[in-house]
Motif scaffolding. Structure first.
Motif, PDB file in Angstrom:
ATOM      1  N   THR A  59       0.818  -1.214   0.000  1.00 46.93           N
ATOM      2  CA  THR A  59       0.000   0.000   0.000  1.00 46.93           C
ATOM      3  C   THR A  59       0.852   1.264   0.000  1.00 46.93           C
ATOM      4  O   THR A  59       0.542   2.227  -0.702  1.00 46.93           O
ATOM      5  CB  THR A  59      -0.926   0.005   1.229  1.00 46.93           C
TER       6      THR A  59
ATOM      7  N   GLU B 224      -1.408  -7.156  -0.216  1.00 43.50           N
ATOM      8  CA  GLU B 224      -2.212  -6.235  -1.033  1.00 43.50           C
ATOM      9  C   GLU B 224      -1.491  -5.902  -2.344  1.00 43.50           C
ATOM     10  O   GLU B 224      -1.248  -4.741  -2.678  1.00 43.50           O
ATOM     11  CB  GLU B 224      -2.546  -4.972  -0.245  1.00 43.50           C
TER      12      GLU B 224
ATOM     13  N   ASN C 100      -7.245  -8.249  -2.970  1.00 43.68           N
ATOM     14  CA  ASN C 100      -8.706  -8.267  -2.867  1.00 43.68           C
ATOM     15  C   ASN C 100      -9.344  -8.744  -4.161  1.00 43.68           C
ATOM     16  O   ASN C 100     -10.397  -9.373  -4.144  1.00 43.68           O
ATOM     17  CB  ASN C 100      -9.236  -6.878  -2.514  1.00 43.68           C
TER      18      ASN C 100
END
Length: 547
Positions: free
Chosen positions: A368, A408, A458
């Protein structure tokens, strides 16, 4: 074993060894320029341009010149224009239907090839069909004593059988070499050897029992008797094989090692001050330079699944998929694996559970806040020069196979000004390039081929195609309502660790507290459940008696 048989055995083993390095003699070139036939496919042939969709027009266009029936002609045209999985299924069905005599043979040949393309596009049913055909071909080749063909067909059957366990039709297709995936099955033969020896012993018992029941035990056998010398030679050969197997087992149990950093002699020796501070590459990495670092051994696959599933029962299919890589593995390593699931599904926790189940130390690398390619390291011309993340982890843990978790993954930026994470990751995920991967900080090649990589995302929208091609993609299911007792116990354990307390001060939830949670949590994301648990614990604190 006669001298002739021993020579044939040695020649066959040498030939299969050469096929592991280069299967081209039996399955065609690494990058074919034309569609290959079914025999090559059953031995692991590549598609044209390493892309199943790209090959379809070359395979189907010649059919348009044949007098096919109208439905078959139209199905072929549609598949050429847009080779989707649904259209390939329609073409196969149309080609297998009644066709004119002068078309039928060629139509069936093409129809027999289409399941391989459907499998590449993610169809689990087609993968199962291909696996069955390849296993049948392997068995026929074994009976004929053609070990090279049998090896390649058996290997690709294992791969397709693995693909048949996961329906990937909803995942975007990305072309790539099949051979890179097949190498994961090269080291399974030693595991199968022990199994087949047990199978053979069981079959011999059944044959002996049948002979006794038929009264055949001790009866006259037609044919010439086997010479005593041959019997003794066979017994001697069997004993040699047994001792060899025992020796291989002992070696397998011994600690394996790997030299990750061969030498730092090309770098200047650090001064006394930098040696004390450890802020030069030679000072920092001298402890592992030229040193054979240990490789943590692979856990028992069954034990790995059972222990991990006890903590997360809804993830049992995920752990079973991972465990396939541990069968016969010489050390703890799994294929690069990407966990995909909704927000709050516990993807990072699942990756951590896998790393712990493998018995490996790990580093979680969050994407991130990353907007560059520093994962691969930066050179010392910059004041912030650093080795790659895997190299840092190897140095800190002083083992050759620590796990790296890229969290992520889809949130990496596409900006190239300071390098991109996805492009920096690619060479680390290919074992061949990872064996000689250049570190800009250390200015030399490292062998990081033993480092396993896990990642989370995700969804696949933000994951570039080259990364999707190199990762095994595993869907992470949400926890179910019936999993609440286990999930709540895990959350309480995590809170104990965060607060530095023990079970005496933070006991597990009782029946009434679990019943209260069930009224508000029906399964799904773990984040609202954690908030509920924290709220419940806060209520405990307020109601606790004060002394």
């Amino acid at each position: 074993m006669s001298d002739v048989a021993a020579q044939r055995f040695a020649e066959s083993a040498a030939f299969i060894r050469s096929l592991i390095y280069d299967p081209s003699p039996l399955c065609g070139p690494a990058v074919p320029t034309c569609p290959l036939d079914r025999g090559h496919r059953l031995r692991g042939a590549e598609f044209m341009g390493l892309d199943a969709r790209r090959e379809i027009p070359y395979l189907l266009t010649p059919l348009l010149d044949l007098p096919m029936t109208g439905p078959a002609f139209r199905a072929v045209q549609r598949a050429i224009n847009a080779p989707t999985l649904r259209r390939l299924r329609a073409v196969e069905a149309a080609l297998r239907a009644d066709q004119p005599a002068d078309v039928g043979h060629r139509a069936r040949e093409v129809a027999d090839l289409l399941p391989f393309h459907q499998s590449a596009l993610g169809c689990d049913d087609a993968s199962a069909r291909c696996a069955a055909d390849a296993l049948d071909a392997a068995m026929m080749r074994v009976q004929a004593g053609d070990w090279g063909h049998a090896f390649l067909s058996f290997r690709v059957a294992c791969l397709w059988a693995s693909d048949a366990q996961m329906d990937a039709t909803n995942m975007p297709y990305v072309g790539g070499p099949l051979r890179a995936r097949l190498h994961a099955f090269d080291q399974k033969a030693s595991a199968w050897l022990g199994a087949f020896q047990v199978f053979a012993a069981a079959e011999a018992m059944v044959a002996d029992e049948d002979a006794i029941l038929r009264g055949g035990a001790g009866q006259h056998v037609d044919g010439d008797p086997v010479p005593l010398d041959d019997i003794l030679a066979m017994a001697h050969a069997t004993e040699i094989l047994r001792r060899g197997a025992d020796k291989r087992a002992a070696v397998a149990q011994a600690v394996r090692t790997l030299v990750v950093l061969p030498s730092l002699a090309h770098l200047p020796k650090p001064s006394v001050s930098t040696q004390d501070r450890g802020d030069s590459p030679r000072a920092a990495f001298e402890p592992i330079a030229g040193k054979a670092l240990p490789l943590r051994t692979a856990p028992d696959p069954h034990q790995f699944v059972e222990e991990a599933s006890a903590r997360a029962p809804w993830l049992r299919p995920v752990f079973e998929t991972i465990a396939q890589d541990l069968v016969g593995a010489p050390y703890a390593w799994i294929r690069p694996t990407l966990f995909v699931g909704g927000a709050g599904a516990g993807k990072t926790a699942a990756a951590v559970a896998v790393a712990r189940g493998l018995g490996l130390p790990f580093r979680v690398y969050g994407v991130t806040s990353t907007a560059d390619g520093t994962f691969a390291g930066t050179n010392r011309q910059w004041s912030s020069g650093r080795p790659s993340i895997p190299a840092q982890t190897v140095r800190q843990e002083e083992i050759a196979n620590p796990a790296i978790i890229v969290d992520e993954l889809e949130k990496g930026t596409p900006d190239r000004r300071n390098g991109r994470l996805d492009e920096a990751l690619l060479p680390f995920l290919e074992r061949e390039t990872a064996r000689r991967i250049f570190d800009p900080y250390l200015e030399c090649a490292l062998d990081l081929s033993a480092v396993p990589y896990l990642a989370t995302a995700n969804d696949l929208q933000g994951v570039p195609g080259p990364l999707r091609d190199r990762f095994r993609i595993v869907r992470i299911p949400m926890p179910r309502r019936e999993d609440l007792p286990v999930v709540a116990a895990n959350l309480i354990a995590d809170l104990r660790a965060e607060r530095g307390t023990d079970a005496a001060w933070l006991p597990d939830l009782d029946g009434d507290e679990l019943a209260l949670l069930r009224r508000h949590w029906k399964g799904g994301s773990l984040r609202p459940l954690r908030r509920l648990v924290e709220t419940l614990l806060a209520g405990r604190d307020r109601l606790a008696p004060r002394h």
